[in-house]
Design a protein around this motif. Structure first.
Motif, short mmCIF file in Angstrom:
data_model
loop_
_atom_site.label_atom_id
_atom_site.label_comp_id
_atom_site.label_asym_id
_atom_site.label_seq_id
_atom_site.Cartn_x
_atom_site.Cartn_y
_atom_site.Cartn_z
N VAL A 163 0.83 -1.21 0.00
CA VAL A 163 0.00 0.00 0.00
C VAL A 163 0.86 1.25 0.00
CG1 VAL A 163 -1.61 1.37 1.40
CG2 VAL A 163 -2.01 -1.08 1.06
N ALA A 164 1.99 1.20 0.70
CA ALA A 164 2.84 2.38 0.86
C ALA A 164 3.77 2.63 -0.32
CB ALA A 164 3.68 2.23 2.14
N THR A 165 3.84 1.71 -1.28
CA THR A 165 4.76 1.90 -2.41
C THR A 165 4.34 3.10 -3.25
OG1 THR A 165 3.53 0.37 -3.82
CG2 THR A 165 5.37 -0.54 -2.53
N VAL A 166 5.33 3.73 -3.86
CA VAL A 166 5.07 4.92 -4.69
C VAL A 166 4.15 4.60 -5.86
CG1 VAL A 166 6.13 6.63 -6.21
CG2 VAL A 166 7.18 6.10 -3.99
N PRO A 167 4.37 3.51 -6.62
CA PRO A 167 3.48 3.24 -7.75
C PRO A 167 2.01 3.09 -7.36
CG PRO A 167 5.47 1.95 -7.97
CD PRO A 167 5.50 2.55 -6.59
N VAL A 168 1.75 2.42 -6.25
CA VAL A 168 0.36 2.25 -5.80
C VAL A 168 -0.23 3.58 -5.36
CG1 VAL A 168 -1.09 1.26 -3.98
CG2 VAL A 168 0.56 -0.19 -5.19
N GLN A 169 0.52 4.33 -4.57
CA GLN A 169 0.04 5.62 -4.10
C GLN A 169 -0.24 6.57 -5.27
OE1 GLN A 169 -0.66 6.82 -0.84
NE2 GLN A 169 -0.63 4.61 -0.46
N GLN A 170 0.65 6.58 -6.25
CA GLN A 170 0.45 7.45 -7.41
C GLN A 170 -0.78 7.04 -8.20
OE1 GLN A 170 4.18 7.20 -9.56
NE2 GLN A 170 5.02 9.01 -8.51
N ARG A 171 -0.99 5.75 -8.33
CA ARG A 171 -2.15 5.27 -9.09
C ARG A 171 -3.45 5.75 -8.44
NH1 ARG A 171 -2.19 4.05 -14.28
NH2 ARG A 171 -3.71 2.48 -14.84
N TRP A 172 -3.52 5.66 -7.13
CA TRP A 172 -4.71 6.12 -6.43
C TRP A 172 -4.84 7.63 -6.50
CZ3 TRP A 172 -3.71 2.40 -1.78
CH2 TRP A 172 -4.37 1.17 -2.02
N GLN A 173 -3.75 8.36 -6.34
CA GLN A 173 -3.79 9.81 -6.41
C GLN A 173 -4.26 10.31 -7.76
OE1 GLN A 173 0.21 10.88 -5.32
NE2 GLN A 173 -0.09 10.42 -3.14
N GLN A 174 -3.97 9.53 -8.80
CA GLN A 174 -4.40 9.88 -10.15
C GLN A 174 -5.86 9.52 -10.42
OE1 GLN A 174 -1.48 7.75 -12.42
NE2 GLN A 174 0.18 9.19 -11.95
N GLY A 175 -6.49 8.90 -9.45
CA GLY A 175 -7.91 8.57 -9.57
C GLY A 175 -8.22 7.27 -10.27
N HIS A 176 -7.21 6.41 -10.46
CA HIS A 176 -7.45 5.14 -11.13
C HIS A 176 -8.04 4.11 -10.16
CE1 HIS A 176 -5.39 6.37 -14.79
NE2 HIS A 176 -4.40 6.84 -14.05
N ALA A 177 -8.91 3.29 -10.68
CA ALA A 177 -9.47 2.20 -9.87
C ALA A 177 -8.42 1.11 -9.71
CB ALA A 177 -10.72 1.64 -10.54
N LEU A 178 -8.08 0.81 -8.50
CA LEU A 178 -7.09 -0.23 -8.22
C LEU A 178 -7.45 -0.92 -6.92
CD1 LEU A 178 -4.41 -1.68 -8.83
CD2 LEU A 178 -3.25 0.14 -7.52
N HIS A 179 -7.69 -2.21 -6.99
CA HIS A 179 -8.02 -3.00 -5.81
C HIS A 179 -6.81 -3.81 -5.38
CE1 HIS A 179 -12.51 -2.55 -5.71
NE2 HIS A 179 -12.26 -2.13 -6.94
N LEU A 180 -6.52 -3.80 -4.09
CA LEU A 180 -5.44 -4.61 -3.52
C LEU A 180 -6.06 -5.67 -2.62
CD1 LEU A 180 -3.75 -2.24 -4.59
CD2 LEU A 180 -2.46 -2.29 -2.46
N PHE A 181 -5.59 -6.91 -2.77
CA PHE A 181 -6.09 -8.00 -1.97
C PHE A 181 -4.94 -8.73 -1.29
CE2 PHE A 181 -9.02 -7.44 -5.53
CZ PHE A 181 -10.25 -7.39 -4.91
N GLY A 182 -5.10 -9.03 -0.02
CA GLY A 182 -4.14 -9.86 0.70
C GLY A 182 -4.78 -11.21 0.96
N CYS A 183 -4.17 -12.28 0.46
CA CYS A 183 -4.78 -13.60 0.52
C CYS A 183 -3.83 -14.64 1.10
CB CYS A 183 -5.20 -14.05 -0.88
SG CYS A 183 -6.42 -12.98 -1.68
N ILE A 184 -4.42 -15.75 1.50
CA ILE A 184 -3.68 -16.91 2.00
C ILE A 184 -4.13 -18.14 1.21
CG2 ILE A 184 -3.35 -18.49 3.95
CD1 ILE A 184 -1.98 -16.05 4.61
N TYR A 185 -3.15 -18.96 0.84
CA TYR A 185 -3.45 -20.23 0.18
C TYR A 185 -3.20 -21.37 1.15
CZ TYR A 185 -3.03 -24.17 -3.09
OH TYR A 185 -3.18 -25.36 -3.73
N ASP A 186 -4.17 -22.28 1.23
CA ASP A 186 -4.07 -23.44 2.12
C ASP A 186 -3.63 -24.65 1.30
OD1 ASP A 186 -4.48 -25.64 3.81
OD2 ASP A 186 -6.16 -24.68 4.82
N LEU A 187 -2.42 -25.14 1.57
CA LEU A 187 -1.88 -26.28 0.82
C LEU A 187 -2.72 -27.53 1.02
CD1 LEU A 187 1.90 -25.82 1.69
CD2 LEU A 187 0.86 -25.42 -0.55
#
Length: 205
Positions: A163-187
């Motif tokens: 979330v804190a990375t510059v590319p992500v922050q810039q994308r949101w500041q520019q008004g682009h729709a961007l969804h971030l998901f944090g997931c877990i995979y169960d082996l």
């Protein structure tokens, strides 16, 4: 043990033939410029192949994998992938995926007692950083699900780094729709589950 490339080449030819038999235009389609809908940031673990476990076809996921699905501020490899995915491929989602049974998390939790602690190489530096990331959570009681909890902690911490990375922050500041998901995979079950979701600055669930 693989001592020759021949078996892999043979399986490749069989796979390519099967794809053409199922769809004569398969490779003509995949040879077109890519338009993935999502960037997948996952662990390098051989048991967690992004396209396989999500049922995605070539061209749907842009993939970056490393030890313990880490997002590190000075990792030019990850940041270049992230920048390319957002600025040139215009992905609409980023999926950060960890998995139970992660060897990186296990190594970080036991680092003082293993030989890696005395080494000076890229792997030991990365695992040391991961141990620092897990911080006080390393003192969780030694219950049967302790390692699973640490994996979840790692996903949440790496998600915050993403979330804190510059590319992500810039994308949101520019008004682009961007969804971030944090997931877990169960082996054990083969199932993915969502831990956290954010689609704009200051909007996490």
């Amino acid at each position: 043990m693989v001592t020759s490339l021949k078996p892999l080449l043979a399986r490749n030819r069989s796979w390519a033939l099967m794809q053409r038999q199922n769809d004569a235009h398969y490779f003509a389609q995949t040879a077109q410029p890519q338009q993935p809908h999502s960037l997948w940031i996952g662990c390098s673990d051989s048991r967690v192949p992004a396209e396989v476990l999500t049922g995605c076809h070539p061209g749907e996921l842009f993939v970056h994998r490393n030890i313990a699905n880490m997002v590190v501020a000075d990792d030019d490899n990850l940041l270049s992938v992230l920048h390319y995915a957002l600025e040139y491929l215009h992905v609409s989602a980023i999926i950060l995926c960890g998995h139970y049974g992660c060897g990186g998390v296990q190594a970080a939790s036991s680092l003082p007692e293993i030989s890696l602690a005395a080494q000076d190489n890229a792997l030991s530096r990365r695992i040391t950083l991961l141990r620092q990331t897990l911080g006080e959570h390393l003192h969780l009681p030694a219950e049967s699900d302790r390692q699973n909890l640490l994996v979840e902690v790692n996903v949440r911490q790496q998600f915050a780094n993403l979330v804190a990375t510059v590319p992500v922050q810039q994308r949101w500041q520019q008004g682009h729709a961007l969804h971030l998901f944090g997931c877990i995979y169960d082996l054990h079950s083969g199932h993915l589950k969502q831990l956290i979701h954010q689609y704009a600055m200051e909007k996490a669930s």
